[in-house]
Design a protein around this motif. Sequence first.
Motif, PDB file in Angstrom:
ATOM      1  N   SER A  38      -4.932  -7.302  15.394  1.00 54.85           N
ATOM      2  CA  SER A  38      -5.224  -5.752  14.648  1.00 54.85           C
ATOM      3  C   SER A  38      -4.658  -6.827  13.003  1.00 54.85           C
ATOM      4  CB  SER A  38      -3.933  -4.969  15.010  1.00 54.85           C
ATOM      5  OG  SER A  38      -2.725  -5.819  14.953  1.00 54.85           O
ATOM      6  N   ASN A  39      -4.357  -8.435  12.671  1.00 55.35           N
ATOM      7  CA  ASN A  39      -4.417  -8.605  11.521  1.00 55.35           C
ATOM      8  C   ASN A  39      -5.166  -8.501  10.498  1.00 55.35           C
ATOM      9  OD1 ASN A  39      -1.851  -9.179  12.427  1.00 55.35           O
ATOM     10  ND2 ASN A  39      -3.091 -11.861  12.708  1.00 55.35           N
ATOM     11  N   ILE A  40      -6.479  -7.794  11.025  1.00 55.81           N
ATOM     12  CA  ILE A  40      -7.941  -7.982  10.341  1.00 55.81           C
ATOM     13  C   ILE A  40      -7.907  -6.636   9.698  1.00 55.81           C
ATOM     14  CG2 ILE A  40      -9.285  -6.803  12.594  1.00 55.81           C
ATOM     15  CD1 ILE A  40     -11.698  -8.134  11.619  1.00 55.81           C
ATOM     16  N   PHE A  41      -6.709  -5.160  10.175  1.00 54.18           N
ATOM     17  CA  PHE A  41      -6.658  -4.127   9.443  1.00 54.18           C
ATOM     18  C   PHE A  41      -5.783  -4.743   7.585  1.00 54.18           C
ATOM     19  CE2 PHE A  41      -4.163  -0.440   8.813  1.00 54.18           C
ATOM     20  CZ  PHE A  41      -5.138   0.312   8.363  1.00 54.18           C
ATOM     21  N   PHE A  42      -5.271  -5.472   7.536  1.00 50.41           N
ATOM     22  CA  PHE A  42      -4.795  -5.420   6.657  1.00 50.41           C
ATOM     23  C   PHE A  42      -5.453  -5.575   5.459  1.00 50.41           C
ATOM     24  CE2 PHE A  42      -0.287  -7.602   8.889  1.00 50.41           C
ATOM     25  CZ  PHE A  42       0.539  -7.112   8.723  1.00 50.41           C
ATOM     26  N   ALA A  43      -6.620  -6.422   5.703  1.00 52.81           N
ATOM     27  CA  ALA A  43      -7.417  -6.489   4.798  1.00 52.81           C
ATOM     28  C   ALA A  43      -8.283  -5.124   4.795  1.00 52.81           C
ATOM     29  CB  ALA A  43      -8.691  -7.507   5.144  1.00 52.81           C
ATOM     30  N   LEU A  44      -8.100  -3.696   5.146  1.00 56.79           N
ATOM     31  CA  LEU A  44      -8.595  -2.386   5.546  1.00 56.79           C
ATOM     32  C   LEU A  44      -8.194  -2.316   4.691  1.00 56.79           C
ATOM     33  CD1 LEU A  44     -10.903  -2.390   8.767  1.00 56.79           C
ATOM     34  CD2 LEU A  44     -11.350  -3.739   6.538  1.00 56.79           C
ATOM     35  N   ILE A  45      -6.591  -2.327   4.153  1.00 51.30           N
ATOM     36  CA  ILE A  45      -5.471  -1.040   4.222  1.00 51.30           C
ATOM     37  C   ILE A  45      -6.048  -0.922   2.070  1.00 51.30           C
ATOM     38  CG2 ILE A  45      -3.207  -1.158   3.358  1.00 51.30           C
ATOM     39  CD1 ILE A  45      -2.648  -2.224   5.642  1.00 51.30           C
ATOM     40  N   PRO A  46      -6.197  -1.832   1.650  1.00 52.78           N
ATOM     41  CA  PRO A  46      -6.811  -0.943  -0.015  1.00 52.78           C
ATOM     42  C   PRO A  46      -7.937  -0.395   0.097  1.00 52.78           C
ATOM     43  CG  PRO A  46      -6.631  -3.629   0.670  1.00 52.78           C
ATOM     44  CD  PRO A  46      -6.325  -2.925   1.489  1.00 52.78           C
ATOM     45  N   VAL A  47      -9.056  -0.929   1.006  1.00 53.23           N
ATOM     46  CA  VAL A  47     -10.390  -0.471   1.617  1.00 53.23           C
ATOM     47  C   VAL A  47     -10.106   0.942   1.049  1.00 53.23           C
ATOM     48  CG1 VAL A  47     -12.091  -0.019   2.810  1.00 53.23           C
ATOM     49  CG2 VAL A  47     -11.253  -2.820   1.837  1.00 53.23           C
ATOM     50  N   ILE A  48      -9.284   1.900   2.067  1.00 52.04           N
ATOM     51  CA  ILE A  48      -9.099   2.689   2.557  1.00 52.04           C
ATOM     52  C   ILE A  48      -8.471   3.694   1.616  1.00 52.04           C
ATOM     53  CG2 ILE A  48      -8.347   4.144   4.937  1.00 52.04           C
ATOM     54  CD1 ILE A  48      -8.063   2.028   6.533  1.00 52.04           C
ATOM     55  N   TYR A  49      -7.341   2.998   1.222  1.00 51.68           N
ATOM     56  CA  TYR A  49      -7.093   3.876  -0.024  1.00 51.68           C
ATOM     57  C   TYR A  49      -7.557   4.304  -0.850  1.00 51.68           C
ATOM     58  CZ  TYR A  49      -3.559   4.349  -4.078  1.00 51.68           C
ATOM     59  OH  TYR A  49      -3.358   5.151  -4.922  1.00 51.68           O
ATOM     60  N   GLU A  50      -8.504   3.047  -1.755  1.00 47.70           N
ATOM     61  CA  GLU A  50      -9.180   3.245  -2.351  1.00 47.70           C
ATOM     62  C   GLU A  50     -10.854   3.818  -1.945  1.00 47.70           C
ATOM     63  OE1 GLU A  50     -11.026   2.177  -6.471  1.00 47.70           O
ATOM     64  OE2 GLU A  50      -8.620   2.184  -5.973  1.00 47.70           O
ATOM     65  N   THR A  51     -10.964   3.727  -1.635  1.00 50.52           N
ATOM     66  CA  THR A  51     -11.837   4.869  -0.385  1.00 50.52           C
ATOM     67  C   THR A  51     -11.322   6.554  -1.298  1.00 50.52           C
ATOM     68  OG1 THR A  51     -13.076   2.812   0.055  1.00 50.52           O
ATOM     69  CG2 THR A  51     -13.824   6.171   0.416  1.00 50.52           C
ATOM     70  N   ALA A  52     -10.398   6.639  -0.362  1.00 50.49           N
ATOM     71  CA  ALA A  52      -9.735   8.173   0.086  1.00 50.49           C
ATOM     72  C   ALA A  52      -9.081   9.009  -2.037  1.00 50.49           C
ATOM     73  CB  ALA A  52      -7.702   8.366   0.564  1.00 50.49           C
ATOM     74  N   TYR A  53      -8.383   7.436  -2.140  1.00 52.08           N
ATOM     75  CA  TYR A  53      -7.924   7.989  -3.923  1.00 52.08           C
ATOM     76  C   TYR A  53      -8.746   8.167  -4.812  1.00 52.08           C
ATOM     77  CZ  TYR A  53      -5.720   6.990  -8.244  1.00 52.08           C
ATOM     78  OH  TYR A  53      -5.996   7.218 -10.399  1.00 52.08           O
ATOM     79  N   ARG A  54      -9.724   6.888  -4.977  1.00 54.98           N
ATOM     80  CA  ARG A  54     -11.058   7.844  -5.303  1.00 54.98           C
ATOM     81  C   ARG A  54     -12.309   8.752  -4.839  1.00 54.98           C
ATOM     82  NH1 ARG A  54     -14.526   2.021  -5.729  1.00 54.98           N
ATOM     83  NH2 ARG A  54     -13.583   1.091  -6.523  1.00 54.98           N
ATOM     84  N   ASN A  55     -11.966   9.102  -4.419  1.00 58.20           N
ATOM     85  CA  ASN A  55     -12.757  10.778  -3.910  1.00 58.20           C
ATOM     86  C   ASN A  55     -11.375  11.517  -3.127  1.00 58.20           C
ATOM     87  OD1 ASN A  55     -15.470   9.764  -3.109  1.00 58.20           O
ATOM     88  ND2 ASN A  55     -14.646   8.213  -2.388  1.00 58.20           N
ATOM     89  N   GLY A  56     -10.253  12.256  -4.582  1.00 58.67           N
ATOM     90  CA  GLY A  56      -9.011  13.050  -4.367  1.00 58.67           C
ATOM     91  C   GLY A  56      -8.968  13.144  -3.025  1.00 58.67           C
TER      92      GLY A  56
END
Length: 502
Positions: free
Chosen positions: A110-128
């Motif tokens: 699950s260490n691979i998930f660390f790199a996905l955290i900012p991607v998920i956050y950024e996608t959610a934030y940008r799209n409100g």
Amino acid sequence: MEIVLVVLQAVVVIGAIVLGVRVGGVGLGLWGVVGTLILVFVFRLPPGSPPVDAFFIIIAVITASAAMQAAGGIDYLVSIASKVIQANPKRLTYVAPLVAFVFTLLSGTSNIFFALIPVIYETAYRNGQRPERALAASTVTSALGITSSPVSAAMAAYLVLMDGSGFALPRILAITIPAAIVACLVTSFVQQRIGKELLDDPVFLERVRQGRIEIPAALAEQAAARGLIAGGAASGADASGADASGAATPGADASGAAASGSTRTGKRGSDAAPASTKHIEHAVPPGGATAAWIFLTGTFLVVLLGLFPGLRPAFPTGEDGTLEPLGMSPVIEMIMFSVALAIILVRKVKPAAIVEQSLLKAGFVAAIALFGIAWMADTFISANQETIIDPLGDLIDAVPILLAVALFLVAGLTTSQSATTNTLIPIALAAGLAPGVITAMWPSLVGVWLFPANGSQIAAVETDLTGSTKLTQVPVWHSFTIPMLVSWVTVVVVGLLVQLVV
């Protein structure tokens, strides 16, 4: 007197686990060995069987994983996951958890998930969108990938324990994978309805007033209509955990995720770019794709040889000389060590670079923790079969669901899926519980998220600058609690149904 001795031995076992959890890292395994030493030298219990096969399976798998990471294979996998997530912003709460699950399944960590955290956050934030929904659900479902992966440390431990039960890798995966996929979907469905929208969230609005974050461009018109911003001005910036070049760093720890999660101001006003047009790009080193495919080919071979025992060489066993296919433990070890060498030769990776990879260090910690705790547990269980294990087994046999509860709680207390597996699964097997039922309940290891003691949880909270993903003063109540409970109940119920037909 015998009961008193058993109680004292149990105190040693529990005490070693508690102290190991407090120390963290390899401390969990080292305290397990110390507990074994006390049981053997003080209580004169015969030492149990150390989990040698499981230990070396983990070492083989993490060596291959670290070689893939050194060659850029993890970057390649992350880049694919990032593109999938960002390509489906409207369905983020459904897509992100499934991606987190699948990529954990493929990589075995699950260490691979660390790199996905900012991607998920950024996608959610940008799209409100409220980041908590996708972040918390994805964090939880990444753990389901551990019990569905043929190359995870927990699976290594489980395969060794189930050897001889007639329940090989294909039958295990036939239960855990479908159950986990359904759990991902149900968790996403529930999580989509959790929490207030950003413009209705007082925590987010307070942070906007404090200047800690800006209202995303996707919500500019709504915010202007409510008088929250003047003239529809909003941030078109990203607020991700990406670095200055826009690339997230695979394997970053919680502090790294937080440090890189600061909001940066982009264009303002009417010329601000639409939030959904910007993408986080992940640079992939040359040859990263090749390294990833070599690793995935090895994973496929493991599954193939597990599915078709006839493909494995057979050797005589026992006094009658009956031919039996080679066990899966040495098969996994040979294939994954060979995968590591293939990556080194094909991608010309320096062996010294492999030793420096974060995956190797994390895997080594997992192997030591598994070794110490499992050895101590086997020593205690073997010596107290009639006194405590048989009655406990009878209780689990009478109320099988107690196994799921025990797995959930112990995983939460130890934060180690492998150690929990080696501690409790032997008790379930000794109780005579059907292997299919045990396998259906095994994904209860999702309880590892019970306490906010994991890097992924902390990184998700620190990366989410909107404040929607949070911890509370009550240790077991946080943004991950509801998706964890939903995933747990769903994966066990579906698993119990699936095991009836596999």
